[in-house]
Design a protein around this motif. Structure first.
Motif, PDB file in Angstrom:
ATOM      1  N   VAL A  54       0.859  -1.183   0.000  1.00  0.00           N
ATOM      2  CA  VAL A  54       0.000   0.000   0.000  1.00  0.00           C
ATOM      3  C   VAL A  54       0.896   1.233   0.000  1.00  0.00           C
ATOM      4  O   VAL A  54       1.467   1.610   1.030  1.00  0.00           O
ATOM      5  N   ALA A  55       1.078   1.838  -1.161  1.00  0.00           N
ATOM      6  CA  ALA A  55       1.952   3.002  -1.282  1.00  0.00           C
ATOM      7  C   ALA A  55       1.243   4.252  -0.793  1.00  0.00           C
ATOM      8  O   ALA A  55       0.018   4.383  -0.912  1.00  0.00           O
ATOM      9  N   ASN A  56       1.992   5.180  -0.244  1.00  0.00           N
ATOM     10  CA  ASN A  56       1.438   6.473   0.141  1.00  0.00           C
ATOM     11  C   ASN A  56       0.958   7.221  -1.105  1.00  0.00           C
ATOM     12  O   ASN A  56       1.559   7.107  -2.174  1.00  0.00           O
ATOM     13  N   GLY A  57      -0.093   7.994  -0.945  1.00  0.00           N
ATOM     14  CA  GLY A  57      -0.599   8.769  -2.075  1.00  0.00           C
ATOM     15  C   GLY A  57      -0.011  10.153  -2.164  1.00  0.00           C
ATOM     16  O   GLY A  57      -0.305  10.909  -3.102  1.00  0.00           O
ATOM     17  N   THR A  58       0.846  10.497  -1.218  1.00  0.00           N
ATOM     18  CA  THR A  58       1.430  11.837  -1.193  1.00  0.00           C
ATOM     19  C   THR A  58       2.393  12.026  -2.363  1.00  0.00           C
ATOM     20  O   THR A  58       3.303  11.210  -2.558  1.00  0.00           O
ATOM     21  N   PRO A  59       2.245  13.064  -3.149  1.00  0.00           N
ATOM     22  CA  PRO A  59       3.172  13.295  -4.269  1.00  0.00           C
ATOM     23  C   PRO A  59       4.541  13.725  -3.764  1.00  0.00           C
ATOM     24  O   PRO A  59       4.708  14.099  -2.594  1.00  0.00           O
ATOM     25  N   ALA A  60       5.498  13.686  -4.636  1.00  0.00           N
ATOM     26  CA  ALA A  60       6.847  14.132  -4.277  1.00  0.00           C
ATOM     27  C   ALA A  60       6.809  15.577  -3.812  1.00  0.00           C
ATOM     28  O   ALA A  60       6.113  16.406  -4.409  1.00  0.00           O
ATOM     29  N   PRO A  61       7.534  15.911  -2.735  1.00  0.00           N
ATOM     30  CA  PRO A  61       7.491  17.280  -2.213  1.00  0.00           C
ATOM     31  C   PRO A  61       8.122  18.307  -3.140  1.00  0.00           C
ATOM     32  O   PRO A  61       7.830  19.497  -3.037  1.00  0.00           O
ATOM     33  N   HIS A  62       9.006  17.872  -4.026  1.00  0.00           N
ATOM     34  CA  HIS A  62       9.611  18.786  -4.990  1.00  0.00           C
ATOM     35  C   HIS A  62      10.179  17.962  -6.135  1.00  0.00           C
ATOM     36  O   HIS A  62      10.129  16.725  -6.106  1.00  0.00           O
ATOM     37  N   ILE A  63      10.694  18.613  -7.133  1.00  0.00           N
ATOM     38  CA  ILE A  63      11.278  17.919  -8.282  1.00  0.00           C
ATOM     39  C   ILE A  63      12.436  17.051  -7.813  1.00  0.00           C
ATOM     40  O   ILE A  63      13.268  17.481  -7.003  1.00  0.00           O
ATOM     41  N   ALA A  64      12.498  15.839  -8.298  1.00  0.00           N
ATOM     42  CA  ALA A  64      13.553  14.918  -7.886  1.00  0.00           C
ATOM     43  C   ALA A  64      14.927  15.456  -8.259  1.00  0.00           C
ATOM     44  O   ALA A  64      15.109  16.021  -9.345  1.00  0.00           O
ATOM     45  N   PRO A  65      15.911  15.303  -7.371  1.00  0.00           N
ATOM     46  CA  PRO A  65      17.283  15.664  -7.734  1.00  0.00           C
ATOM     47  C   PRO A  65      17.719  14.905  -8.983  1.00  0.00           C
ATOM     48  O   PRO A  65      17.207  13.817  -9.275  1.00  0.00           O
ATOM     49  N   VAL A  66      18.652  15.466  -9.700  1.00  0.00           N
ATOM     50  CA  VAL A  66      19.133  14.849 -10.942  1.00  0.00           C
ATOM     51  C   VAL A  66      19.606  13.421 -10.667  1.00  0.00           C
ATOM     52  O   VAL A  66      20.361  13.163  -9.727  1.00  0.00           O
ATOM     53  N   GLY A  67      19.130  12.499 -11.478  1.00  0.00           N
ATOM     54  CA  GLY A  67      19.553  11.110 -11.367  1.00  0.00           C
ATOM     55  C   GLY A  67      18.835  10.308 -10.300  1.00  0.00           C
ATOM     56  O   GLY A  67      19.159   9.133 -10.089  1.00  0.00           O
TER      57      GLY A  67
END
Length: 377
Positions: A54-67
């Protein structure tokens, strides 16, 4: 710095620490996902079967770091299903991966690939860092050691040219003077033209130093497994149920006769460049095979049993407080995950996602690397 090993461990057949790679492995029966408890019903603890992730539904808090990729976190069943046939061979690959237990992890970012030679070289250039394998062991750390044994180097896979019994790993591992991350198999080797290959011959403190420099850290074992499963519950492989779906190779593992004949049927004899195979459901490459990966957890074979015995969901477990391996009680070890290009069903099946490895903290090899994570806040 983590204290180096005893002279008994240095004496190289010595610096081989019987566990080091032993990570090693064995043949084991395929792990099968078992029937799950219906959603909404109480979950029996300790578990004997996998539950839906059961994954959390919360989106990423910001753009993912490069890579890096965002891993949402959530609750999942961690560990391996019983594979009793595998217990009769060699290292009993899944005993320390039982019982299945429920775990919750917060969301985090993780490297899409293992740290590469190019990335590690940038770190070394910026900091002047010298890896454990490049340092001459200090006499004060190894009382009584003959001076000729105090040499810099590391452990290298050195396959024989003939079949050998699989109960003696000294037949295919050697301590090599001058082996290090720049010279993975010894002083005559190099990494020229291999910027995109995973860095190897890194001890735990080397990986930790890189992560700190990068503003990151090493993953916990629970984070690593949640990410490796890619949203799938209880599958034996990070990509699903079959080792070779429709005949397709999904990871860099060992083909041929171990340890003396690697036929490279998957397209690679030895190491492969990162991202040579398809990613898992979270967009992560090489979470099975190619190189083992360090995690931050100390190793204990009974840790899963301790967690399951609590009768509760383990929240963001950090591993035991200290290392203990009954086979080598004086050697501090961290958990390895993922298997390597040397894994084969003849001897090592730990490319299976629920299984575990272990390694002495100051020992690197030419099939061991790492990737980093970053907190999601």
């Amino acid at each position: 710095m983590i204290k180096r090993r005893s002279f008994n461990a240095l004496n190289l057949s010595l610096a081989l620490s019987l566990s080091l790679l032993l990570t090693a492995c064995n043949k084991s029966a395929p792990l099968q996902a078992q029937a799950s408890t219906p959603v909404g019903q109480p979950v029996p603890l300790p578990l004997t079967r996998f539950q839906p992730s059961v994954a959390n539904g919360t989106p990423a808090p910001h753009i993912a770091p490069v890579g890096m990729a965002w891993i949402p976190g959530g609750e999942f069943s961690m560990g391996a299903a019983d594979a009793p046939d595998g217990d009769e061979v060699g290292m009993q690959a899944t005993r320390d991966s039982r019982p299945i237990h429920q775990v919750y992890v917060d969301g985090f970012y993780i490297d899409k690939t293992d740290v590469t030679n190019a990335q590690f070289a940038k770190f070394v250039h910026a900091t002047g860092y010298v890896t454990v394998a490049e340092r001459k062991p200090r006499a004060e750390d190894f009382p009584g050691a003959p001076p000729e044994n105090l040499i810099a180097g590391s452990v290298v896979f050195t396959p024989p040219d003939h079949s050998v019994p699989l109960n003696d790993h000294f037949q295919w591992w050697s301590f090599v003077h001058g082996a290090d991350w720049r010279h993975p198999t010894g002083p005559k080797s190099n990494i020229n033209g291999k910027d995109n290959y995973p860095v190897v011959q890194v001890a735990y403190e080397d990986a930790e130093a890189y992560a700190k420099w990068a503003g990151q850290r090493l993953p916990t074992e629970a984070e690593w497994e949640f990410a490796a499963r890619g949203g799938l519950a209880g599958k034996p492989f990070v990509w699903g149920d079959e080792f070779r779906p429709k005949g397709k190779w999904m990871a860099n593992t060992y083909q041929g006769h171990f340890p003396n004949s690697d036929t490279g049927e998957d397209g690679h004899v030895g190491l492969a460049p990162v991202a040579s195979f398809a990613p898992n459901g979270y967009g992560l490459y090489d979470m099975a095979g190619n190189v083992w990966q360090w995690t931050s957890d100390w190793y204990r074979p009974d840790y899963y049993r301790q967690l399951a015995a609590s009768g509760k969901v383990a929240r963001n477990p950090q591993g035991p407080d200290a290392s203990f391996d009954p086979a080598e009680p004086n050697e501090p070890k961290k958990v390895h995950r993922g298997g390597s290009y040397l894994c084969t069903d003849q001897y090592c099946s730990r490319y299976m996602v629920g299984t575990r490895g272990k390694g002495e903290v100051s020992t690197g090899t030419n099939h061991l690397g790492f990737r980093c994570v970053k907190n999601g806040v």
